[in-house]
Design an enzyme around this catalytic site. Structure first.
Site, short mmCIF file in Angstrom:
data_model
loop_
_atom_site.label_atom_id
_atom_site.label_comp_id
_atom_site.label_asym_id
_atom_site.label_seq_id
_atom_site.Cartn_x
_atom_site.Cartn_y
_atom_site.Cartn_z
N HIS A 114 -30.22 20.74 -6.35
CA HIS A 114 -29.02 20.24 -5.87
C HIS A 114 -29.19 19.12 -5.03
O HIS A 114 -27.99 18.74 -4.07
CB HIS A 114 -28.14 21.50 -5.51
CG HIS A 114 -26.67 21.09 -5.53
ND1 HIS A 114 -25.81 21.43 -4.27
CD2 HIS A 114 -25.83 20.78 -6.45
CE1 HIS A 114 -24.46 21.12 -4.50
NE2 HIS A 114 -24.48 20.94 -5.77
N LYS A 164 -29.44 15.73 -2.37
CA LYS A 164 -28.92 14.28 -2.70
C LYS A 164 -29.49 13.55 -1.55
O LYS A 164 -28.64 13.41 -0.60
CB LYS A 164 -27.26 14.11 -2.70
CG LYS A 164 -26.73 15.40 -3.23
CD LYS A 164 -26.07 16.20 -2.51
CE LYS A 164 -24.98 17.28 -3.06
NZ LYS A 164 -25.39 17.62 -4.67
N ASP A 215 -39.18 4.08 3.34
CA ASP A 215 -40.28 3.74 4.15
C ASP A 215 -40.82 4.96 4.81
O ASP A 215 -41.52 4.73 5.95
CB ASP A 215 -39.97 2.45 4.92
CG ASP A 215 -39.69 1.08 4.29
OD1 ASP A 215 -40.32 1.11 2.97
OD2 ASP A 215 -39.07 0.34 4.67
#
Ligand SMILES: [Zn+2]
Ligand SMILES: [Zn+2]
Lengths: 172, 172
Positions: free
Chosen positions: A116, A118, A123
């Site tokens: 779940h 996100k 870099d």
């Protein structure tokens, strides 16, 4: 001074062709407002700042603008790794297939529970994370938040967690 | 030094009665492991550190342990404001009704889009935010993240956004 920024959604409407379009020097004639900074343009700018790597761990990925940003980075030679939820990849509108076709390395979580997360790590130093799924509904509709930070105490655990999830979902 | 912490889920299994139970001094005889620090116990400890206020902006709220923590704070006199998504409040297992019955001020987002946030601000100084919905599935099942921070540049925007959403969802 360490970068710490919060971006709220839904994003204001605004054209992002100056960030994503093939001919960034020419004026755009689409119907959206131009020359406005929006939540989406701020997110895109942070993503497009990548020069070496982008690690992406996203439950859902159906936003065409965000997909174009990732494809543009891939073209520039940025090393991209995408980890997504297996259930969501099959859903209509998922952009994951386009990423794979472009040659980007995608792994899908094979467990029985939802992946779940996100978040994105740019870099290995810039963390973008929050409630925002990478979907059009989330960007343009929902009330959502994103934190953008270079604070090492926050970035480091996400890098470690990404590498851990990347390894345990190795299909080989 | 500013507190910055990342907590990943699913949480390890562990009894949290020493944090939530009515008689914290007595041994618990439940089947869960005791005396272990888990992701859930770390989250509960941060919430229970509230001494003056708790602002809660959560899409879904069905975790009984998290509900018990909020009720315990309310009993202690901590001022609690809960903002939740109107669609989710009606769902089976939602704890929002128990909060209302206890006299906690709850507002539901009346807009047509999802109020997809999942954040808490403790004492106007500690921010807890991430991908984790306040549900049992999220806590015990999914791969999720939470950031816990006292960095003012991150906390302040969330306080402002909470106050803004609180005002626009005033039912009066
Ligand atoms: Zn345009
Ligand atoms: Zn126990």
């Amino acid at each position: 001074k360490i970068l710490n920024e919060v971006i709220f959604f839904p994003s204001e409407m605004g054209c992002v062709e100056h960030l994503l379009g093939p001919s960034k020097l020419y004026p755009c004639f689409c119907a959206l407002p131009h020359g406005v900074e929006t939540s989406l343009s701020r997110l895109l700018r942070h993503l497009l700042s990548a020069t070496s790597s982008l690690d992406l761990c996203v439950f859902a990925f159906s936003s065409i603008d965000l997909c174009r940003a990732v494809l543009a980075l891939h073209k520039k030679g940025v090393i991209i790794r995408v980890l997504s939820d297996k259930d969501y990849i099959a859903i209509t509108g998922s952009q994951i297939g386009y990423l794979r076709k472009a040659g980007i390395c995608v792994r899908s979580d094979v467990g029985s529970v939802y992946m779940h997360h996100k978040f994105a790590v740019v870099d290995e130093s810039l963390l973008i994370t929050g409630s925002l799924n990478w979907t059009l509904t989330a960007v343009q509709g929902n009330m959502e938040n994103l934190i953008v930070t270079m604070e090492p105490e926050l970035v480091r655990p996400f890098i470690q967690e990404f590498n851990r999830l990347w390894e345990i979902n190795d299909p080989a």
